[in-house]
Design a protein around this motif. Structure first.
Motif, PDB file in Angstrom:
ATOM      1  N   THR A 149      42.547  48.789  31.498  1.00  0.00           N
ATOM      2  CA  THR A 149      42.644  47.537  32.255  1.00  0.00           C
ATOM      3  C   THR A 149      43.990  47.464  32.974  1.00  0.00           C
ATOM      4  O   THR A 149      44.073  47.022  34.127  1.00  0.00           O
ATOM      5  CB  THR A 149      42.470  46.321  31.333  1.00  0.00           C
ATOM      6  OG1 THR A 149      41.177  46.367  30.734  1.00  0.00           O
ATOM      7  CG2 THR A 149      42.607  45.019  32.113  1.00  0.00           C
ATOM      8  N   ALA A 150      45.044  47.913  32.310  1.00  0.00           N
ATOM      9  CA  ALA A 150      46.365  47.933  32.947  1.00  0.00           C
ATOM     10  C   ALA A 150      46.378  48.867  34.149  1.00  0.00           C
ATOM     11  O   ALA A 150      46.989  48.556  35.187  1.00  0.00           O
ATOM     12  CB  ALA A 150      47.424  48.359  31.936  1.00  0.00           C
ATOM     13  N   LYS A 162      52.879  48.678  30.168  1.00  0.00           N
ATOM     14  CA  LYS A 162      52.531  47.418  29.512  1.00  0.00           C
ATOM     15  C   LYS A 162      51.110  47.014  29.870  1.00  0.00           C
ATOM     16  O   LYS A 162      50.609  47.329  30.960  1.00  0.00           O
ATOM     17  CB  LYS A 162      53.511  46.308  29.901  1.00  0.00           C
ATOM     18  CG  LYS A 162      54.946  46.589  29.460  1.00  0.00           C
ATOM     19  CD  LYS A 162      55.854  45.433  29.762  1.00  0.00           C
ATOM     20  CE  LYS A 162      57.303  45.759  29.409  1.00  0.00           C
ATOM     21  NZ  LYS A 162      57.484  46.076  27.987  1.00  0.00           N
ATOM     22  N   ASP A 163      50.464  46.294  28.945  1.00  0.00           N
ATOM     23  CA  ASP A 163      49.128  45.790  29.233  1.00  0.00           C
ATOM     24  C   ASP A 163      49.238  44.514  30.066  1.00  0.00           C
ATOM     25  O   ASP A 163      50.345  44.106  30.451  1.00  0.00           O
ATOM     26  CB  ASP A 163      48.326  45.591  27.942  1.00  0.00           C
ATOM     27  CG  ASP A 163      48.902  44.512  27.025  1.00  0.00           C
ATOM     28  OD1 ASP A 163      49.680  43.663  27.487  1.00  0.00           O
ATOM     29  OD2 ASP A 163      48.552  44.518  25.823  1.00  0.00           O
ATOM     30  N   THR A 164      48.129  43.888  30.357  1.00  0.00           N
ATOM     31  CA  THR A 164      48.150  42.709  31.229  1.00  0.00           C
ATOM     32  C   THR A 164      48.770  41.490  30.554  1.00  0.00           C
ATOM     33  O   THR A 164      49.009  40.485  31.209  1.00  0.00           O
ATOM     34  CB  THR A 164      46.731  42.380  31.703  1.00  0.00           C
ATOM     35  OG1 THR A 164      45.867  42.246  30.570  1.00  0.00           O
ATOM     36  CG2 THR A 164      46.194  43.490  32.614  1.00  0.00           C
ATOM     37  N   SER A 165      49.039  41.580  29.259  1.00  0.00           N
ATOM     38  CA  SER A 165      49.761  40.519  28.552  1.00  0.00           C
ATOM     39  C   SER A 165      51.241  40.868  28.383  1.00  0.00           C
ATOM     40  O   SER A 165      51.948  40.214  27.607  1.00  0.00           O
ATOM     41  CB  SER A 165      49.126  40.279  27.170  1.00  0.00           C
ATOM     42  OG  SER A 165      47.786  39.843  27.296  1.00  0.00           O
ATOM     43  N   ASN A 166      51.678  41.916  29.080  1.00  0.00           N
ATOM     44  CA  ASN A 166      53.065  42.370  29.070  1.00  0.00           C
ATOM     45  C   ASN A 166      53.497  42.904  27.700  1.00  0.00           C
ATOM     46  O   ASN A 166      54.668  42.845  27.331  1.00  0.00           O
ATOM     47  CB  ASN A 166      54.024  41.249  29.508  1.00  0.00           C
ATOM     48  CG  ASN A 166      55.322  41.796  30.053  1.00  0.00           C
ATOM     49  OD1 ASN A 166      55.336  42.835  30.720  1.00  0.00           O
ATOM     50  ND2 ASN A 166      56.420  41.112  29.782  1.00  0.00           N
ATOM     51  N   VAL A 167      52.528  43.446  26.973  1.00  0.00           N
ATOM     52  CA  VAL A 167      52.812  44.086  25.686  1.00  0.00           C
ATOM     53  C   VAL A 167      52.783  45.594  25.891  1.00  0.00           C
ATOM     54  O   VAL A 167      51.955  46.119  26.644  1.00  0.00           O
ATOM     55  CB  VAL A 167      51.764  43.676  24.633  1.00  0.00           C
ATOM     56  CG1 VAL A 167      51.991  44.413  23.317  1.00  0.00           C
ATOM     57  CG2 VAL A 167      51.799  42.161  24.415  1.00  0.00           C
ATOM     58  N   THR A 214      44.338  47.142  37.004  1.00  0.00           N
ATOM     59  CA  THR A 214      45.105  46.001  37.519  1.00  0.00           C
ATOM     60  C   THR A 214      46.252  46.482  38.392  1.00  0.00           C
ATOM     61  O   THR A 214      46.545  45.900  39.452  1.00  0.00           O
ATOM     62  CB  THR A 214      45.629  45.152  36.357  1.00  0.00           C
ATOM     63  OG1 THR A 214      44.533  44.691  35.559  1.00  0.00           O
ATOM     64  CG2 THR A 214      46.409  43.949  36.862  1.00  0.00           C
ATOM     65  N   LYS A 218      42.842  48.187  26.695  1.00  0.00           N
ATOM     66  CA  LYS A 218      44.072  47.572  27.217  1.00  0.00           C
ATOM     67  C   LYS A 218      44.750  48.513  28.217  1.00  0.00           C
ATOM     68  O   LYS A 218      45.259  48.064  29.256  1.00  0.00           O
ATOM     69  CB  LYS A 218      45.035  47.255  26.075  1.00  0.00           C
ATOM     70  CG  LYS A 218      44.619  46.078  25.213  1.00  0.00           C
ATOM     71  CD  LYS A 218      45.641  45.850  24.104  1.00  0.00           C
ATOM     72  CE  LYS A 218      45.254  44.671  23.214  1.00  0.00           C
ATOM     73  NZ  LYS A 218      46.243  44.458  22.131  1.00  0.00           N
TER      74      LYS A 218
END
Length: 434
Positions: A187-188, A131-136, A191, A184
């Motif tokens: 970045t994940a 998942k990306d940092t927006s939980n997608v 993070t 995305k």
């Protein structure tokens, strides 16, 4: 997954840690071009024949003999990794190849896989970043593997080094949405490393599909703004606008052919899509692993292939058999790099110790847990000591049977753990922070 190991100490304890002589580990990253992916209409059994591909891969692996193989574009079926082991890797008398566990993004027709020399490595743990940092959900998940080196006289994984290997196949294409999806994913990744305080010998490899070093996805990896200490490095320090730029022809990995066969991309060698990036610990030999200078290569890339084929005119870096295998196997070249494993300074300790049972999680990431079986600690203190003899952490243990100590501020590496009760040494062992 963390494991707890139980050690019993009796009246006299003698430690003698003996390490293997310097070894070299070769890593290969390779996009296998829709291997056994039957969800495509353009790659067929005629232009992407499975049996032929398995033979080509055998030729390439036998020529290079890597210890770790990271693969992208394997059809999303768990049996496909098994088939590669059986039909391409463990053949012609070779028996040492093993694979990691299968994982795939739901709905995706492609997956990654890690294969490794099981006489040299074991798989300690495995997870995914999905998942990306927006939980997608990401377009394709990132696989994260932790391997441990099998060294002479090692016990319970404590006397060795660890490799954190991340396998990535980022979104293809050069449109704005494609570029955003790649960013995305990276970045994940960064993070995840930052929030979990993952340090040490870290590698990220695969088909990144980036066209320039200035692309946000690549900049995330090499210049992570939220925490500049968390970053990857290009071992050959070749950052620039790679796409269709002859100045970078020695680093181009795609495409191996000037004309498409309907499955493999054409256009010749004009993109650097495939990478092995490393942490600063690897560049600076912090944790016994060090990049071997001049070992990073796109196999078969002699710098004379700009917009051309890998096998014609004749390739002087590899045999004609290997060049033809590279041409027919995929539209990407595999990337290879070697890493030297330094012998650690041996630790020899003989101490009088009190008879007791203890349990400790080892190796650890950011939390050390010590348990005394059947009774509480009594006027106890633990020390973590580096291999130069410096105490990097000293901690008094409460009057309890279990004590937890945060170690996130200690640099990843190899240490000695000592516990004293009433000023008597009761525990003395090698401690690994990963």
């Amino acid at each position: 997954m963390r494991k707890i190991f139980s050690l019993v100490f009796i009246s006299v304890l003698s430690f003698n840690f003996v390490y293997a002589q310097q070894d070299t580990v070769k890593i290969m990253s390779y996009n296998l071009l829709n291997y056994r992916n039957y969800n495509t209409t353009f790659c067929t059994n005629n232009n992407n024949n499975v049996a032929l591909k398995e033979g080509y891969l055998t030729t390439i692996i036998a020529d290079q003999n890597p210890d770790i193989l990271i693969c992208n574009e394997i059809g999303a079926d768990f049996i496909n990794g098994i088939r590669l082991v059986q039909n391409s890797l463990n053949v012609n008398g070779v028996t040492h190849w093993a694979q990691a566990n299968y994982s795939v993004t739901p709905g995706s027709s492609l997956t990654n896989m890690l294969f490794f020399n099981s006489t040299k490595f074991g798989l300690l743990s495995q997870t995914v970043i999905d998942k990306d940092t927006s939980n997608v959900n990401l377009v394709r998940l990132i696989d994260v593997y932790t391997l441990y080196l099998k060294e002479a006289n090692m016990t319970n994984f404590t006397d060795t080094v660890f490799f954190t290997v991340m396998a990535a196949h980022l979104k293809a294409g050069n449109s704005a949405p494609d570029i955003t999806e790649r960013a995305k994913a990276t970045t994940a990744v960064m993070t995840y490393l930052d929030q979990n305080n993952i340090q040490g010998n870290i590698f990220i490899a695969g088909d990144f599909n980036v066209y320039t070093g200035n692309e946000p996805a690549f900049q995330d990896l090499i210049n992570y703004a939220p925490n500049p200490t968390v970053r990857f490095f290009d071992p050959i320090n070749t950052i620039g606008s790679w796409n269709n730029n002859g100045s970078f022809s020695f680093a181009h990995t795609q495409s191996v052919r000037s004309s498409s066969n309907g499955c493999a991309s054409g256009g010749g060698m004009d993109d650097r899509f495939d990478f092995i990036l490393v942490s600063d610990e690897v560049l600076n030999n912090v944790n016994r692993v060090n990049y071997v200078p001049n070992s990073y290569k796109a196999l078969g890339q002699d710098g004379l292939r700009f917009n051309g084929n890998v096998n014609f005119p004749a390739n002087t870096l590899v045999s004609s058999t290997v060049a033809d295998a590279l041409y027919n196997m995929s539209d990407h070249l595999p990337v290879i790099a070697s890493f030297a494993i330094s012998p650690s300074g041996s630790v020899s300790v003989t101490e009088n110790v009190k008879s007791s049972n203890y349990m400790v999680n080892n190796p650890i990431r950011d939390m050390l847990m010590i348990q005394k079986i059947g009774e509480n600690f009594n006027k106890a203190e633990l020390q973590i000591i580096d291999l130069n003899g410096r105490i990097v952490l000293k901690h008094g243990i409460a009057n309890s049977s279990i004590e937890r100590v945060t170690t996130s501020e200690i640099k990843r590496g190899t240490y000695i753990l000592r516990i004293f009760e009433e000023d008597v040494l009761v525990k003395n062992e090698k401690l690994i922070l990963i």
